[in-house]
Design a protein around this motif. Structure first.
Motif, PDB file in Angstrom:
ATOM      1  N   GLY A 151      -3.050  -9.075 -11.423  1.00  0.00           N
ATOM      2  CA  GLY A 151      -2.063  -9.903 -12.084  1.00  0.00           C
ATOM      3  C   GLY A 151      -1.007  -9.537 -12.648  1.00  0.00           C
ATOM      4  N   VAL A 152      -1.338  -8.266 -13.409  1.00  0.00           N
ATOM      5  CA  VAL A 152      -0.230  -7.493 -14.120  1.00  0.00           C
ATOM      6  C   VAL A 152       0.482  -6.871 -13.187  1.00  0.00           C
ATOM      7  CG1 VAL A 152       0.142  -5.453 -15.624  1.00  0.00           C
ATOM      8  CG2 VAL A 152      -1.956  -7.045 -15.845  1.00  0.00           C
ATOM      9  N   LEU A 153       0.227  -6.289 -12.002  1.00  0.00           N
ATOM     10  CA  LEU A 153       1.049  -6.069 -11.050  1.00  0.00           C
ATOM     11  C   LEU A 153       1.984  -6.921 -10.452  1.00  0.00           C
ATOM     12  CD1 LEU A 153      -1.154  -2.954  -9.273  1.00  0.00           C
ATOM     13  CD2 LEU A 153       0.692  -2.809 -10.798  1.00  0.00           C
ATOM     14  N   ALA A 154       1.500  -7.949 -10.112  1.00  0.00           N
ATOM     15  CA  ALA A 154       1.845  -9.253  -9.617  1.00  0.00           C
ATOM     16  C   ALA A 154       3.017  -9.510 -10.465  1.00  0.00           C
ATOM     17  CB  ALA A 154       1.030 -10.239  -9.297  1.00  0.00           C
ATOM     18  N   ALA A 155       2.926  -9.778 -11.936  1.00  0.00           N
ATOM     19  CA  ALA A 155       3.894  -9.986 -12.806  1.00  0.00           C
ATOM     20  C   ALA A 155       5.033  -9.136 -12.684  1.00  0.00           C
ATOM     21  CB  ALA A 155       3.240 -10.238 -14.433  1.00  0.00           C
ATOM     22  N   ASN A 156       4.523  -7.935 -12.703  1.00  0.00           N
ATOM     23  CA  ASN A 156       5.862  -6.912 -12.459  1.00  0.00           C
ATOM     24  C   ASN A 156       6.428  -6.329 -11.198  1.00  0.00           C
ATOM     25  OD1 ASN A 156       6.102  -5.668 -15.705  1.00  0.00           O
ATOM     26  ND2 ASN A 156       3.961  -6.298 -15.036  1.00  0.00           N
ATOM     27  N   PRO A 161       9.631  -2.829  -6.315  1.00  0.00           N
ATOM     28  CA  PRO A 161      10.170  -3.184  -5.050  1.00  0.00           C
ATOM     29  C   PRO A 161       9.819  -2.646  -3.991  1.00  0.00           C
ATOM     30  CG  PRO A 161      12.196  -2.423  -6.300  1.00  0.00           C
ATOM     31  CD  PRO A 161      10.817  -2.315  -7.136  1.00  0.00           C
ATOM     32  N   ARG A 162       9.814  -1.046  -3.909  1.00  0.00           N
ATOM     33  CA  ARG A 162       9.225  -0.369  -2.811  1.00  0.00           C
ATOM     34  C   ARG A 162       7.862   0.250  -2.728  1.00  0.00           C
ATOM     35  NH1 ARG A 162      14.483   1.074  -4.131  1.00  0.00           N
ATOM     36  NH2 ARG A 162      15.834   1.402  -2.524  1.00  0.00           N
ATOM     37  N   LEU A 163       6.896  -0.772  -3.605  1.00  0.00           N
ATOM     38  CA  LEU A 163       5.406  -0.565  -3.382  1.00  0.00           C
ATOM     39  C   LEU A 163       5.029  -0.758  -2.148  1.00  0.00           C
ATOM     40  CD1 LEU A 163       3.042   0.378  -4.995  1.00  0.00           C
ATOM     41  CD2 LEU A 163       2.449  -1.885  -5.583  1.00  0.00           C
ATOM     42  N   ARG A 164       4.368   0.090  -1.447  1.00  0.00           N
ATOM     43  CA  ARG A 164       3.776   0.008   0.087  1.00  0.00           C
ATOM     44  C   ARG A 164       2.428   0.310  -0.022  1.00  0.00           C
ATOM     45  NH1 ARG A 164       8.007  -1.762  -0.003  1.00  0.00           N
ATOM     46  NH2 ARG A 164       9.903  -1.263   0.986  1.00  0.00           N
ATOM     47  N   SER A 165       1.767   0.963  -0.892  1.00  0.00           N
ATOM     48  CA  SER A 165       0.254   1.184  -0.715  1.00  0.00           C
ATOM     49  C   SER A 165      -0.343   1.051  -2.146  1.00  0.00           C
ATOM     50  CB  SER A 165       0.131   2.679  -0.040  1.00  0.00           C
ATOM     51  OG  SER A 165       0.686   2.929   1.163  1.00  0.00           O
ATOM     52  N   ILE A 189      -1.627 -10.019  -5.400  1.00  0.00           N
ATOM     53  CA  ILE A 189      -0.935  -9.075  -4.767  1.00  0.00           C
ATOM     54  C   ILE A 189      -0.188  -9.168  -3.722  1.00  0.00           C
ATOM     55  CG2 ILE A 189      -1.502  -6.604  -3.905  1.00  0.00           C
ATOM     56  CD1 ILE A 189      -1.385  -6.591  -6.841  1.00  0.00           C
ATOM     57  N   LEU A 190      -0.993  -9.711  -2.699  1.00  0.00           N
ATOM     58  CA  LEU A 190      -0.471 -10.141  -1.273  1.00  0.00           C
ATOM     59  C   LEU A 190       0.729 -11.108  -1.525  1.00  0.00           C
ATOM     60  CD1 LEU A 190      -3.691 -10.066   0.855  1.00  0.00           C
ATOM     61  CD2 LEU A 190      -1.916  -8.235   0.521  1.00  0.00           C
ATOM     62  N   GLU A 191       0.648 -11.940  -2.264  1.00  0.00           N
ATOM     63  CA  GLU A 191       1.514 -12.741  -2.688  1.00  0.00           C
ATOM     64  C   GLU A 191       2.895 -12.199  -3.283  1.00  0.00           C
ATOM     65  OE1 GLU A 191      -1.054 -16.955  -3.079  1.00  0.00           O
ATOM     66  OE2 GLU A 191      -0.608 -15.947  -4.778  1.00  0.00           O
ATOM     67  N   ALA A 192       2.692 -11.456  -4.081  1.00  0.00           N
ATOM     68  CA  ALA A 192       3.856 -10.970  -5.169  1.00  0.00           C
ATOM     69  C   ALA A 192       4.598  -9.694  -4.284  1.00  0.00           C
ATOM     70  CB  ALA A 192       3.400 -10.455  -6.372  1.00  0.00           C
ATOM     71  N   PHE A 193       3.728  -9.094  -3.418  1.00  0.00           N
ATOM     72  CA  PHE A 193       4.417  -7.887  -2.815  1.00  0.00           C
ATOM     73  C   PHE A 193       4.538  -8.113  -1.343  1.00  0.00           C
ATOM     74  CE2 PHE A 193       2.442  -6.263  -6.750  1.00  0.00           C
ATOM     75  CZ  PHE A 193       3.581  -5.519  -7.040  1.00  0.00           C
ATOM     76  N   VAL A 212      -4.235 -15.967   3.168  1.00  0.00           N
ATOM     77  CA  VAL A 212      -2.764 -15.925   3.087  1.00  0.00           C
ATOM     78  C   VAL A 212      -2.039 -15.753   4.253  1.00  0.00           C
ATOM     79  CG1 VAL A 212      -3.040 -14.882   0.509  1.00  0.00           C
ATOM     80  CG2 VAL A 212      -3.062 -13.221   2.558  1.00  0.00           C
ATOM     81  N   ARG A 213      -0.804 -15.711   4.332  1.00  0.00           N
ATOM     82  CA  ARG A 213       0.315 -15.222   5.452  1.00  0.00           C
ATOM     83  C   ARG A 213       0.930 -13.897   4.822  1.00  0.00           C
ATOM     84  NH1 ARG A 213       2.142 -16.103  10.490  1.00  0.00           N
ATOM     85  NH2 ARG A 213       3.854 -14.966  10.821  1.00  0.00           N
ATOM     86  N   HIS A 214       1.040 -12.563   5.405  1.00  0.00           N
ATOM     87  CA  HIS A 214       1.522 -11.563   5.078  1.00  0.00           C
ATOM     88  C   HIS A 214       1.983 -10.917   6.098  1.00  0.00           C
ATOM     89  CE1 HIS A 214       2.459  -7.934   2.968  1.00  0.00           C
ATOM     90  NE2 HIS A 214       2.176  -8.354   1.832  1.00  0.00           N
ATOM     91  N   GLU A 215       3.276 -11.015   6.243  1.00  0.00           N
ATOM     92  CA  GLU A 215       3.918 -10.358   7.479  1.00  0.00           C
ATOM     93  C   GLU A 215       3.852  -8.916   7.666  1.00  0.00           C
ATOM     94  OE1 GLU A 215       5.493 -12.095   9.600  1.00  0.00           O
ATOM     95  OE2 GLU A 215       5.474 -14.056   8.528  1.00  0.00           O
ATOM     96  N   SER A 216       3.978  -7.931   6.317  1.00  0.00           N
ATOM     97  CA  SER A 216       4.148  -6.557   6.300  1.00  0.00           C
ATOM     98  C   SER A 216       2.851  -5.791   6.475  1.00  0.00           C
ATOM     99  CB  SER A 216       4.919  -5.934   5.283  1.00  0.00           C
ATOM    100  OG  SER A 216       6.076  -6.847   5.274  1.00  0.00           O
TER     101      SER A 216
END
Length: 376
Positions: A151-156, A161-165, A189-193, A212-216
């Motif tokens: 939740g905290v990471l999603a809010a931030n 913007p470049r978080l990949r892992s 996490i998957l929704e926000a990133f 969810v649907r997540h393209e990346s």
């Protein structure tokens, strides 16, 4: 940068003080402590010689639990994630570090204490005060509970913007058993990133996921002693068009692993996983049933690597695999930690001459009690 932040960062890399106390040894006096410390160093050296760290990345290959779940006994291996060293205090002392060159550790919480996420949020703020969050590519979250982190990471997310892992539950068993690590809903996490490429989750208590649907996303891993069936169904109901590596440690019912073969239907159909190349359904007490389902699963035809390791696989499951659809297209078949007889193991090798088959760690072919590699 405060001394408190450096101290906290140091404790995070070591698993945090709260977790370290679970494995701490007390001594009666300083003399005994020094004497025992010498023996500890000798024991660690011997252990490392016997079981060296596995250099492979578990997001690129299926490796034994000793490589994925256990750190090197002398702390020489656990300090990497997604190909990056996990930052320690020395990484941010002096000049400003390059955020792209490290996986940045954060500590979430202790489930035995009241924690509404403020502590994790404070730690994130302190990190971002020193490190340019817009260039951070990898984060590992350590703590006996990591339920606040999503939740905290999603809010931030706008600050990362470049978080990949992301690794939720970057804790090894000497500090906190896998069945004790408390998770939460990882869907935010998957929704926000939307550009996240890798998500590793260790522990499954209170773990939740919505379809969810997540393209990346390319790598999705669940390490657990018991993966809930509703999480397995959510993965199968998700649309993950870029996913290449899916790994689920199904575990045992005693620790919440109530997934059935029916729960695997969405994954085995492959309908939402068009680019999947590596599938691991591991550490299962119903491994024979899983093998039988895999033997006719549509997703198998497109795989390069298949792992049914770490579980209670017997000759029955191996017979199902050999009697099902062809597996000769696989590059790698991982069956390590199994209960096959010598005759069946030899038959598997003969039947798949062009496949790299891992039949290491054979267990006694017991009639009654068969165990998975990782449960508690």
């Amino acid at each position: 940068m405060t001394d408190d932040f450096l101290a906290r960062l140091s404790s995070v890399v070591k698993g945090s003080e709260a977790i370290m106390r679970q494995a701490a040894h007390t001594h009666d006096d300083d003399h005994d402590h020094d004497h025992d410390h010498d023996h500890d160093e000798e024991d660690l050296a011997a252990l490392n010689a016997e079981t060296p760290a596995d250099p492979r990345d578990p997001g690129e290959a299926f490796i034994p639990a000793s490589g994925a779940y256990h750190w090197d006994a002398a702390d020489a291996y656990h300090v990497t994630y997604a190909g990056l060293p996990v930052a320690g205090p020395d990484a941010i002392v002096g000049s400003s570090p390059d955020p792209r060159k490290f996986a940045w550790p954060l500590y979430d919480g202790d489930p035995q204490r009241e924690n509404d996420g403020a502590g994790f949020a404070d730690g994130l703020e302190e990190l971002l005060d020193r490190v340019d969050g817009s260039r951070i590519q990898a984060i590992v979250v350590i703590g006996s509970s990591v339920s606040n982190a999503p939740g905290v990471l999603a809010a931030n997310a706008h600050r990362l913007p470049r978080l990949r892992s992301l690794f939720l539950g970057f804790v090894e068993p000497e500090h906190w058993e896998i069945s004790w690590i408390r998770q939460g809903d990882v869907t935010p996490i998957l929704e926000a990133f939307p550009r996240l490429e890798r998500l590793d989750v260790r522990g499954s208590e209170d773990l939740r996921l919505r379809p969810v649907r997540h393209e990346s996303l390319k790598v999705l891993r669940f390490e657990s002693g018991g993966l809930p069936g509703h999480v397995v169904r959510a993965v199968g109901a998700s649309e993950l068009p870029g996913l290449e590596h899916l790994e689920a440690w199904l575990g045992v019912s005693q620790y919440g692993g109530d997934a059935t073969v029916g729960d695997l239907e969405g994954i085995l159909s492959g309908s939402g996983l068009p680019t999947l190349r590596r599938l691991g359904l591991r550490d299962s007490e119903i491994q024979d049933e899983v093998a039988a389902a895999v033997a006719s699963a549509p997703v198998v035809a497109r795989l390069e690597a298949l792992s049914l390791s770490m579980g209670a696989l017997t000759d029955t499951g191996a017979e199902s695999l050999l009697s099902g659809q062809p597996l000769t297209h696989l590059r790698h078949l991982d069956l390590h930690h199994h209960f096959l007889t010598d005759d069946m193991a030899a038959r598997v090798r003969r039947s798949l001459p062009g496949v790299d088959v891992d039949l290491s760690e054979p267990q006694p072919p017991l009639e009654e009690w068969r165990y998975v590699a990782v449960s508690e």
